[in-house]
Write a protein that holds these residues in place. Structure first.
Motif, mmCIF file in Angstrom:
data_model
loop_
_atom_site.group_PDB
_atom_site.id
_atom_site.type_symbol
_atom_site.label_atom_id
_atom_site.label_comp_id
_atom_site.label_asym_id
_atom_site.label_seq_id
_atom_site.Cartn_x
_atom_site.Cartn_y
_atom_site.Cartn_z
ATOM 1 N N ASP A 95 0.829 -1.217 0.000
ATOM 2 C CA ASP A 95 0.000 0.000 0.000
ATOM 3 C C ASP A 95 0.860 1.262 0.000
ATOM 4 O O ASP A 95 0.520 2.268 -0.637
ATOM 5 C CB ASP A 95 -0.957 0.006 1.194
ATOM 6 C CG ASP A 95 -2.126 -0.952 0.995
ATOM 7 O OD1 ASP A 95 -2.349 -1.373 -0.159
ATOM 8 O OD2 ASP A 95 -2.807 -1.268 1.984
ATOM 9 N N ASN A 96 2.003 1.237 0.702
ATOM 10 C CA ASN A 96 2.943 2.353 0.637
ATOM 11 C C ASN A 96 3.434 2.561 -0.802
ATOM 12 O O ASN A 96 3.509 3.696 -1.279
ATOM 13 C CB ASN A 96 4.151 2.087 1.547
ATOM 14 C CG ASN A 96 3.999 2.653 2.948
ATOM 15 O OD1 ASN A 96 4.426 3.764 3.229
ATOM 16 N ND2 ASN A 96 3.380 1.876 3.819
ATOM 17 N N LEU A 97 3.739 1.465 -1.471
ATOM 18 C CA LEU A 97 4.231 1.560 -2.845
ATOM 19 C C LEU A 97 3.150 2.098 -3.785
ATOM 20 O O LEU A 97 3.422 2.943 -4.646
ATOM 21 C CB LEU A 97 4.727 0.196 -3.324
ATOM 22 C CG LEU A 97 5.961 -0.354 -2.603
ATOM 23 C CD1 LEU A 97 6.300 -1.749 -3.097
ATOM 24 C CD2 LEU A 97 7.153 0.571 -2.812
ATOM 25 N N LEU A 98 1.928 1.627 -3.597
ATOM 26 C CA LEU A 98 0.832 2.093 -4.456
ATOM 27 C C LEU A 98 0.538 3.575 -4.216
ATOM 28 O O LEU A 98 0.166 4.296 -5.147
ATOM 29 C CB LEU A 98 -0.421 1.239 -4.228
ATOM 30 C CG LEU A 98 -0.299 -0.208 -4.733
ATOM 31 C CD1 LEU A 98 -1.538 -1.012 -4.360
ATOM 32 C CD2 LEU A 98 -0.079 -0.253 -6.247
ATOM 33 N N LEU A 99 0.732 4.036 -2.967
ATOM 34 C CA LEU A 99 0.567 5.474 -2.698
ATOM 35 C C LEU A 99 1.588 6.300 -3.484
ATOM 36 O O LEU A 99 1.296 7.423 -3.900
ATOM 37 C CB LEU A 99 0.720 5.762 -1.203
ATOM 38 C CG LEU A 99 -0.568 5.843 -0.391
ATOM 39 C CD1 LEU A 99 -0.244 6.165 1.059
ATOM 40 C CD2 LEU A 99 -1.533 6.880 -0.954
ATOM 41 N N GLY A 142 16.674 -0.225 7.681
ATOM 42 C CA GLY A 142 17.154 -0.423 6.314
ATOM 43 C C GLY A 142 16.030 -0.748 5.358
ATOM 44 O O GLY A 142 15.985 -0.251 4.223
ATOM 45 N N GLU A 143 15.098 -1.576 5.824
ATOM 46 C CA GLU A 143 13.957 -1.935 4.979
ATOM 47 C C GLU A 143 13.048 -0.731 4.743
ATOM 48 O O GLU A 143 12.523 -0.542 3.636
ATOM 49 C CB GLU A 143 13.182 -3.085 5.630
ATOM 50 C CG GLU A 143 13.950 -4.397 5.595
ATOM 51 C CD GLU A 143 13.494 -5.405 6.653
ATOM 52 O OE1 GLU A 143 14.017 -6.522 6.640
ATOM 53 O OE2 GLU A 143 12.623 -5.059 7.483
ATOM 54 N N GLN A 144 12.892 0.112 5.771
ATOM 55 C CA GLN A 144 12.089 1.327 5.588
ATOM 56 C C GLN A 144 12.752 2.265 4.580
ATOM 57 O O GLN A 144 12.064 2.927 3.792
ATOM 58 C CB GLN A 144 11.888 2.043 6.928
ATOM 59 C CG GLN A 144 10.917 1.326 7.853
ATOM 60 C CD GLN A 144 10.564 2.141 9.086
ATOM 61 O OE1 GLN A 144 10.705 3.353 9.108
ATOM 62 N NE2 GLN A 144 10.105 1.459 10.122
ATOM 63 N N GLN A 145 14.090 2.328 4.588
ATOM 64 C CA GLN A 145 14.793 3.164 3.615
ATOM 65 C C GLN A 145 14.551 2.648 2.206
ATOM 66 O O GLN A 145 14.309 3.420 1.275
ATOM 67 C CB GLN A 145 16.296 3.185 3.910
ATOM 68 C CG GLN A 145 17.082 4.080 2.957
ATOM 69 C CD GLN A 145 16.588 5.515 2.979
ATOM 70 O OE1 GLN A 145 16.665 6.188 3.991
ATOM 71 N NE2 GLN A 145 16.052 5.975 1.866
ATOM 72 N N MET A 146 14.605 1.339 2.043
ATOM 73 C CA MET A 146 14.342 0.756 0.727
ATOM 74 C C MET A 146 12.908 1.025 0.288
ATOM 75 O O MET A 146 12.636 1.287 -0.894
ATOM 76 C CB MET A 146 14.650 -0.743 0.754
ATOM 77 C CG MET A 146 16.130 -1.019 0.841
ATOM 78 S SD MET A 146 16.502 -2.751 1.109
ATOM 79 C CE MET A 146 18.238 -2.628 1.563
ATOM 80 N N LEU A 147 11.989 0.980 1.251
ATOM 81 C CA LEU A 147 10.586 1.267 0.934
ATOM 82 C C LEU A 147 10.418 2.717 0.474
ATOM 83 O O LEU A 147 9.688 2.990 -0.489
ATOM 84 C CB LEU A 147 9.712 0.982 2.159
ATOM 85 C CG LEU A 147 8.210 1.233 2.001
ATOM 86 C CD1 LEU A 147 7.641 0.458 0.810
ATOM 87 C CD2 LEU A 147 7.466 0.855 3.281
ATOM 88 N N ALA A 148 11.097 3.646 1.145
ATOM 89 C CA ALA A 148 11.004 5.056 0.741
ATOM 90 C C ALA A 148 11.550 5.246 -0.674
ATOM 91 O O ALA A 148 10.978 6.004 -1.477
ATOM 92 C CB ALA A 148 11.778 5.934 1.731
ATOM 93 N N MET A 149 12.641 4.549 -1.001
ATOM 94 C CA MET A 149 13.205 4.651 -2.352
ATOM 95 C C MET A 149 12.281 4.012 -3.387
ATOM 96 O O MET A 149 12.036 4.587 -4.459
ATOM 97 C CB MET A 149 14.579 3.972 -2.385
ATOM 98 C CG MET A 149 15.645 4.706 -1.593
ATOM 99 S SD MET A 149 17.180 3.749 -1.442
ATOM 100 C CE MET A 149 17.761 3.705 -3.137
ATOM 101 N N ALA A 150 11.752 2.838 -3.045
ATOM 102 C CA ALA A 150 10.861 2.145 -3.983
ATOM 103 C C ALA A 150 9.577 2.939 -4.206
ATOM 104 O O ALA A 150 9.044 2.984 -5.318
ATOM 105 C CB ALA A 150 10.539 0.747 -3.453
ATOM 106 N N ARG A 151 9.080 3.577 -3.156
ATOM 107 C CA ARG A 151 7.866 4.415 -3.273
ATOM 108 C C ARG A 151 8.118 5.563 -4.248
ATOM 109 O O ARG A 151 7.253 5.908 -5.056
ATOM 110 C CB ARG A 151 7.494 4.948 -1.895
ATOM 111 C CG ARG A 151 6.219 5.784 -1.835
ATOM 112 C CD ARG A 151 5.938 6.236 -0.409
ATOM 113 N NE ARG A 151 7.025 7.055 0.127
ATOM 114 C CZ ARG A 151 7.142 7.388 1.407
ATOM 115 N NH1 ARG A 151 6.252 6.958 2.287
ATOM 116 N NH2 ARG A 151 8.146 8.140 1.825
#
Length: 241
Positions: A95-99, A142-151
């Protein structure tokens, strides 16, 4: 692709940026390095509309976006992966990515194949693929950082701003982040990178700018900056990768 001209920015009456100019050509990685407090994050925030510039111009793909609200600058094609990640903690990874693709769902940006881009983002960030149904707030730093980049990638943007992507990460995760930046670069993604590990940033970048006290002190091809004695002494010393 992204052009900054004579940019001034302040917090209240305290001016932080004193007329900086820089260019990020299409398909290139440009890095902005400097010590803490030099104004790097302020530069990113002024470009993306998080703070209003006092003077100067920001042009994105030939369009003047100076003074526009952040969401309008995002619609124009600028994605900002901010310092401190700022993921939506109570939402799942997917859902973060779709946002991140929200302006595409609303047709404010070219829609393209969002499903295919989601699959691509999860391939690019395998840790996120393993945790796609997990709440973002339960991920490691680290995973949250990757999520921010992927978003940011999910916007399918013209330019991505990456603000301190390695901050607070273990060395093995720093290497992973830079591997991903290198892969995005190979795919032709245009990026402006602010990074504490100046040597790693210059290794992946095409061009670099050094920011000192709100002014650009030196700039040039990344390879040239890596070999500049003053830059080496100030930023490429002990502890840098």
């Amino acid at each position: 692709m992204l052009s900054i001209s004579n940019l001034h920015a302040a917090y209240g009456k305290v001016e932080v940026l004193h007329g900086i100019s820089l260019d990020v050509p299409k398909g290139k990685v440009v890095t902005l390095i400097g010590s803490n407090g030099a104004g790097k994050t302020t530069t990113m925030r002024a470009i993306s509309g998080m703070i209003k510039a006092k003077a100067g111009n920001v042009t994105l793909a030939g369009v003047d976006v100076t003074g526009l609200a952040s969401h309008k600058i995002a619609r124009a094609g600028l994605a900002h992966s901010p310092e401190g990640r700022r993921v939506f903690a109570t939402m799942s990874v997917v859902d973060n990515l779709l946002l991140g693709a929200f302006p595409r769902f609303t047709r404010m940006r070219p829609r393209g194949d969002i499903k295919q881009d989601l699959e691509r983002a999860l391939e690019l960030f395998p840790r996120l693929k393993e945790r796609q149904t997990q709440l973002a707030g339960t991920l490691s730093g680290g995973e949250q950082q990757m999520l921010a980049m992927a978003r940011a990638v999910m916007l399918n943007p013209e330019v991505i701003l990456l603000d301190e992507p390695s901050m607070g990460l273990a060395p093995i995760l720093v290497e992973e982040v830079f591997r991903i930046i290198s892969r995005l670069k190979a795919e032709g993604v245009t990026m402006l990178l602010v990074e504490q590990f100046a040597a790693a940033a210059l290794n992946v970048a095409d061009y670099g700018y050094v920011l000192e006290n709100g002014r650009i002190s030196v700039h040039g091809p990344a390879e040239k900056l890596k070999n500049d004695p003053a830059v080496k002494a100030a930023y490429l010393g002990g502890g840098q990768h």
